[in-house]
Every structure is written in C-alpha cells, then in structure tokens.
Design an enzyme around this catalytic site. Structure first.
Site, PDB file in Angstrom:
ATOM      1  N   HIS A 268       0.845  -1.195   0.000  1.00 18.15           N
ATOM      2  CA  HIS A 268       0.000   0.000   0.000  1.00 18.15           C
ATOM      3  C   HIS A 268       0.877   1.240   0.000  1.00 18.15           C
ATOM      4  CE1 HIS A 268      -3.058   2.905   1.218  1.00 18.15           C
ATOM      5  NE2 HIS A 268      -3.915   2.039   0.705  1.00 18.15           N
ATOM      6  N   ASP A 322      -7.919  -5.574   0.032  1.00 20.23           N
ATOM      7  CA  ASP A 322      -8.370  -6.360  -1.119  1.00 20.23           C
ATOM      8  C   ASP A 322      -8.022  -7.840  -1.009  1.00 20.23           C
ATOM      9  OD1 ASP A 322      -9.596  -4.291  -2.602  1.00 20.23           O
ATOM     10  OD2 ASP A 322      -7.633  -3.533  -3.171  1.00 20.23           O
TER      11      ASP A 322
HETATM   12  N1  CMC Z   1       3.999  -7.597  -4.598  1.00 16.76           N
HETATM   13  C1  CMC Z   1       5.334  -7.584  -4.804  1.00 16.76           C
HETATM   14  N2  CMC Z   1       6.103  -6.485  -4.678  1.00 16.76           N
HETATM   15  C2  CMC Z   1       5.482  -5.350  -4.324  1.00 16.76           C
HETATM   16  C3  CMC Z   1       4.105  -5.300  -4.100  1.00 16.76           C
HETATM   17  C4  CMC Z   1       3.367  -6.477  -4.252  1.00 16.76           C
HETATM   18  N3  CMC Z   1       2.042  -6.484  -4.064  1.00 16.76           N
HETATM   19  N4  CMC Z   1       3.774  -4.032  -3.781  1.00 16.76           N
HETATM   20  C5  CMC Z   1       4.908  -3.310  -3.811  1.00 16.76           C
HETATM   21  N5  CMC Z   1       5.934  -4.106  -4.140  1.00 16.76           N
HETATM   22  C6  CMC Z   1       7.344  -3.711  -4.287  1.00 16.76           C
HETATM   23  C7  CMC Z   1       7.560  -2.991  -5.582  1.00 16.76           C
HETATM   24  O1  CMC Z   1       7.884  -3.899  -6.638  1.00 16.76           O
HETATM   25  C8  CMC Z   1       8.716  -2.090  -5.239  1.00 16.76           C
HETATM   26  O2  CMC Z   1       9.899  -2.873  -5.240  1.00 16.76           O
HETATM   27  P1  CMC Z   1      11.320  -2.210  -5.617  1.00 16.76           P
HETATM   28  O3  CMC Z   1      11.561  -1.224  -4.520  1.00 16.76           O
HETATM   29  O4  CMC Z   1      12.244  -3.368  -5.597  1.00 16.76           O
HETATM   30  O5  CMC Z   1      11.144  -1.574  -6.963  1.00 16.76           O
HETATM   31  C9  CMC Z   1       8.438  -1.715  -3.779  1.00 16.76           C
HETATM   32  O6  CMC Z   1       7.624  -2.767  -3.267  1.00 16.76           O
HETATM   33  C10 CMC Z   1       7.681  -0.407  -3.617  1.00 16.76           C
HETATM   34  O7  CMC Z   1       6.570  -0.438  -4.485  1.00 16.76           O
HETATM   35  P2  CMC Z   1       5.940   0.851  -5.163  1.00 16.76           P
HETATM   36  O8  CMC Z   1       5.334   0.471  -6.462  1.00 16.76           O
HETATM   37  O9  CMC Z   1       6.941   1.956  -5.162  1.00 16.76           O
HETATM   38  O10 CMC Z   1       4.845   1.217  -4.117  1.00 16.76           O
HETATM   39  P3  CMC Z   1       3.586   2.054  -4.438  1.00 16.76           P
HETATM   40  O11 CMC Z   1       3.273   2.809  -3.228  1.00 16.76           O
HETATM   41  O12 CMC Z   1       3.748   2.844  -5.680  1.00 16.76           O
HETATM   42  O13 CMC Z   1       2.523   0.919  -4.747  1.00 16.76           O
HETATM   43  C11 CMC Z   1       0.646  -0.471  -4.717  1.00 16.76           C
HETATM   44  C12 CMC Z   1       1.415   0.636  -3.989  1.00 16.76           C
HETATM   45  C13 CMC Z   1      -0.660  -0.696  -3.965  1.00 16.76           C
HETATM   46  C14 CMC Z   1       0.322  -0.032  -6.136  1.00 16.76           C
HETATM   47  C15 CMC Z   1       1.493  -1.743  -4.725  1.00 16.76           C
HETATM   48  O14 CMC Z   1       1.785  -2.167  -3.416  1.00 16.76           O
HETATM   49  C16 CMC Z   1       0.834  -2.867  -5.514  1.00 16.76           C
HETATM   50  O15 CMC Z   1       0.952  -2.902  -6.744  1.00 16.76           O
HETATM   51  N6  CMC Z   1       0.115  -3.804  -4.836  1.00 16.76           N
HETATM   52  C17 CMC Z   1      -0.598  -4.834  -5.529  1.00 16.76           C
HETATM   53  C18 CMC Z   1      -1.946  -4.321  -5.972  1.00 16.76           C
HETATM   54  C19 CMC Z   1      -2.881  -4.109  -4.803  1.00 16.76           C
HETATM   55  O16 CMC Z   1      -3.034  -4.978  -3.947  1.00 16.76           O
HETATM   56  N7  CMC Z   1      -3.573  -2.954  -4.782  1.00 16.76           N
HETATM   57  C20 CMC Z   1      -4.557  -2.628  -3.747  1.00 16.76           C
HETATM   58  C21 CMC Z   1      -4.088  -1.500  -2.873  1.00 16.76           C
HETATM   59  S1  CMC Z   1      -5.032  -1.303  -1.357  1.00 16.76           S
HETATM   60  C22 CMC Z   1      -6.659  -1.016  -1.721  1.00 16.76           C
HETATM   61  C23 CMC Z   1      -6.950  -0.138  -2.897  1.00 16.76           C
HETATM   62  O17 CMC Z   1      -6.415   0.948  -3.047  1.00 16.76           O
HETATM   63  O18 CMC Z   1      -7.765  -0.553  -3.711  1.00 16.76           O
END
Ligand code: CMC
Length: 385
Positions: A268, A322
């Site tokens: 998140h 989720d």
């Molecule tokens: N699985 C594997 N790696 C992850 C995940 C995940 N679910 N989430 C983040 N990471 C890694 C990402 O690859 C990155 O790694 P690195 O530093 O090596 O490049 C690091 O963690 C930081 O990720 P980020 O993309 O910079 O973080 P963000 O704040 O931009 O992303 C997110 C937040 C929700 C988009 C992401 O955690 C994600 O894609 N999660 C999976 C989709 C998901 O479950 N979404 C629902 C969010 S909560 C409810 C809602 O809003 O609907």
C-alpha cells in the site's frame, strides 16, 4: 528547462486539507472523523457512516431515519437506464456497466439541470440529494446487470431493508441471513473512505473544474477499476484459486517475485504496517471458511500471507483490504467480477464526501509537466517530409 522538483506519482504530496478520514500508515490505523474503523465496523451501519462522512457527525435517530427513507425511495432506476444496461454484451465487465449506468442516470436527475453551471458547488442541498441518489442507485445497477446476464427476472429494490441487505436481496432474490447482511454492511463500512486514494483524487480533479457529481463519480469508478487499486480484490481471489492449495503457495509466490511480478492484495502507498481493514475481514473470512466449506481457500491465503510477510514484510509490504475482501465475497457466493463494483458501491460515500468538502473552497486542480521534448523546431511542409 531548469530543474524543478518532480513529484512522480504524487508520492507523499499533500494536496488539500480534509476532515473525513486519517490513515496512520506506520501504526496501521484508520479513523473516519475521529472514530476508529474497528468501532464503526462492529457498531455502526453503512448509512450511519455515510452520514458521518458527509455531515461530520453521527446522525441522531431522526436524521438517520430521514436519510434512510430518502435513499430507500431512490433505489429504483429509470426504465431507460435498465434498457441501456440490458443492451450491453453479457460479458461486459460489471465495472464498465456501472460506469455506463451512472453516466446514463445523470440525464434523469431532477436537480441536475437546475444547478448546472459555474455555481454548481454552491447548491449544497441539491448536491446532497444528487449524491444520495447516486449512492442509492449504484447497487441496483450492479444487481440488475447480474440478474440480466444470468437470464433471471429482475428483483426490484425493497424499501424496508438496509442498503447492504437490499443489495444482496436484489442479487439473490432472497433476503440475506443476519450474518450475510452484517458482513456486507461491514464490508461497505470498511471501504467507505480512505484519504486521497487514486479514485477519490480523480473525483476531486473532475469536481474542481465545477463539473457535476455524476461526472466525478464516473471518474472515480474508472480509476477504481484498475488492479493496482480496487481491481486488486478480483485479481487476488483469482490468484488464490489458481494457487489452489496451501502447499503450492510458497513456490507460486517465490516464482512471481523472481519474475518481478506483484502479488495482488499486498502492499500500500500509505500503510507500511498491516492494513486494519484486512485484519477485520480476515476474522470474518476465517469464520465464513468454516461455515461454507472454504477451509482450503482460507488456508491457502494464510500461507501466501506467511510467505509474503517473511519475504517482503521488512519492506513494509503486508496484506491490504483487497486480499481478504475478495475471499469474504467469494465465500458469500458473490461472483468474482462483482467484487470491485461492491468496492465502488461503498467508496462512493468517500468520493462524494470529499467533493462536497473540497467544493467549500474549490481550487482548480491543475499541475504541470516537466517538458522533455524538443524546442525551436522548424515546420516542414507535408510535401517535403
Ligand atoms: N507484490 C510484490 N512487490 C510489491 C508489491 C506487491 N504487491 N507491492 C509493492 N511491491 C514492491 C515494488 O515492486 C517495489 O519494489 P522495488 O523497490 O524493488 O522496486 C516496492 O515494493 C515499492 O513499491 P511501489 O510500487 O513503489 O509502491 P507504491 O506505493 O507505488 O505501490 C501499490 C502501492 C498498492 C500499487 C502496490 O503495493 C501494488 O501494486 N500492490 C498490488 C496491488 C494491490 O493490492 N492494490 C490494492 C491496494 S489497497 C486497496 C486499494 O487501493 O484498492
């Protein structure tokens, strides 16, 4: 171009003040207007939470009854909108149906033509009525489309049921049990608001141009659909079904991470601790798993969680709402592609609440890009290009 600070993804950027909800990402805490989400989930109804978010206080009995009566009266949707939905191909994603349905409803709102224009944000009573109409009709759009594609007769809304129970009733054609109604109501409360998330922000961008609430909600639905936002509940459940059993979880997760893929339902932008909403839903998923013979699914989820926390917990990646909401809906017998529409049916409370609040001191949301293209190009006529 001279160097300017870039805020890609608006990470950590505060864009407005708001008194609706607060996330303490480090502690894994969420409050709506000062009330802990745990208390609201157990003790309040979705309608009370809606009132709380929009009007800043819990309603008294009369205020709640008046709002519930208005909402119950507004549940039915115009025949023409039913027809529009019925013309869509049966395999249209229900989020697209919802987006289309809400868009079509705008033409039938008696208040909208009266207030359309550059002062739209000043018509508070009309906008609250419009907001309540949208909120009341969204479940009907989803339930009707579900029944249509199943080839079943439409079940019209009832006025004597709660918002949550009526939605299940319209889908199933039977009243939900007390536990089913309670779980749906609680799920709606848990998803009702969540700070400046992508869909809420998009609603506010649209509203900041003094466009109307229908357009804003359509923006919100469009943004929520993506698997990095609301679409993650659907994707997470599909993943668990694909894994199939707890003993396959470790290999599956490790392989995905090796390929730099994301595990849906984890991580998140704000929470770097366990999402409190996931914690609440996990309890109900466990209870439902026992009652509905879905132990294998729940155990698979537990194993995925264990491996993920072991591998990525140190980076602040834990299950989010989720991950467990999808399981709960699945165990209630709800089709997977309706999970994100249910999220929308709930989050509309936050979308509209934030727009109404933002309109009090509206400022056009209009950021800038750092231009990286060429400068001073000489135009070359088509004949010589
Ligand atoms: N699985 C594997 N790696 C992850 C995940 C995940 N679910 N989430 C983040 N990471 C890694 C990402 O690859 C990155 O790694 P690195 O530093 O090596 O490049 C690091 O963690 C930081 O990720 P980020 O993309 O910079 O973080 P963000 O704040 O931009 O992303 C997110 C937040 C929700 C988009 C992401 O955690 C994600 O894609 N999660 C999976 C989709 C998901 O479950 N979404 C629902 C969010 S909560 C409810 C809602 O809003 O609907």
């Amino acid at each position: 171009m001279s160097e300017v600070p870039l805020h890609i993804g608006l990470r950590g950027i505060y864009v407005a003040k708001s008194s609706l909800s607060y996330i303490d990402g480090a502690a894994g805490k969420l409050i709506y207007r000062g009330y802990a989400i745990e208390d609201l989930a157990e003790k309040a109804s979705y309608e009370e939470v809606l009132y709380l978010l929009w009007f800043g206080k819990l309603p008294n009995k009369k205020e709640l009854e008046d709002m519930k009566t208005f909402m119950a009266e507004e549940r039915e949707i115009p025949e023409q909108v039913v027809e529009i939905i019925s013309k869509l191909p049966k395999d249209t994603h229900p989020m697209d149906v919802l987006r289309t349905g809400v868009s079509a409803l705008s033409g039938f709102d008696p208040d909208l033509p009266k207030i359309w224009g550059p002062k739209i944000n000043e018509y508070k009573e009309e906008n609250v009525r419009i907001g309540l109409r949208i909120t009341s009709k969204m479940p009907t759009i989803v339930a009707y489309f579900y029944r249509m594609r199943e080839g079943k007769e439409l079940v019209h809304p009832r006025k004597d049921l709660s918002h949550a129970a009526n939605f299940l009733y319209m889908m199933w054609g039977r009243e939900p049990t007390e536990l089913e109604g309670k779980i749906m109501d609680m799920a709606l409360i848990l998803h009702a608001d969540h700070g400046a998330n992508a869909s809420t922000f998009n609603c506010m961008v649209t509203a900041s141009t003094l466009s109307d609430l229908y357009s804003s909600v359509v923006s919100g639905i469009s943004t929520l659909k993506g698997p990095w936002h609301g679409g993650a509940n659907e994707a997470a459940l599909r993943m668990l079904l694909e894994i199939g059993s707890p003993d396959r979880a470790r290999e599956y997760v490790e392989e995905k991470l090796r390929r730099k893929e994301r595990i849906m339902g984890f991580g998140h932008r704000v929470y770097k601790a366990y999402d409190p909403r996931a914690r609440i839903l996990k309890k109900y998923a466990e209870k439902l798993a026992k009652e509905t013979g879905n132990e294998n699914l729940f155990q698979t989820a537990l194993e995925v969680e264990k491996v993920m926390v072991e591998l990525l917990g140190g980076k602040g990646i834990f299950p989010n709402v989720d991950f467990y909401s999808g399981q709960v809906y699945h165990m209630l017998g709800i089709p997977t592609d309706l999970f994100t529409p249910i999220f929308a049916i709930s989050r509309v409370a936050g979308w509209i609440g934030h727009v109404l609040e933002y309109w009090e001191e509206n400022v056009l949301i209009r950021p800038r890009f750092v231009y990286t293209g060429p400068m001073h190009q000489e135009f070359v006529p088509l004949e010589v290009r």
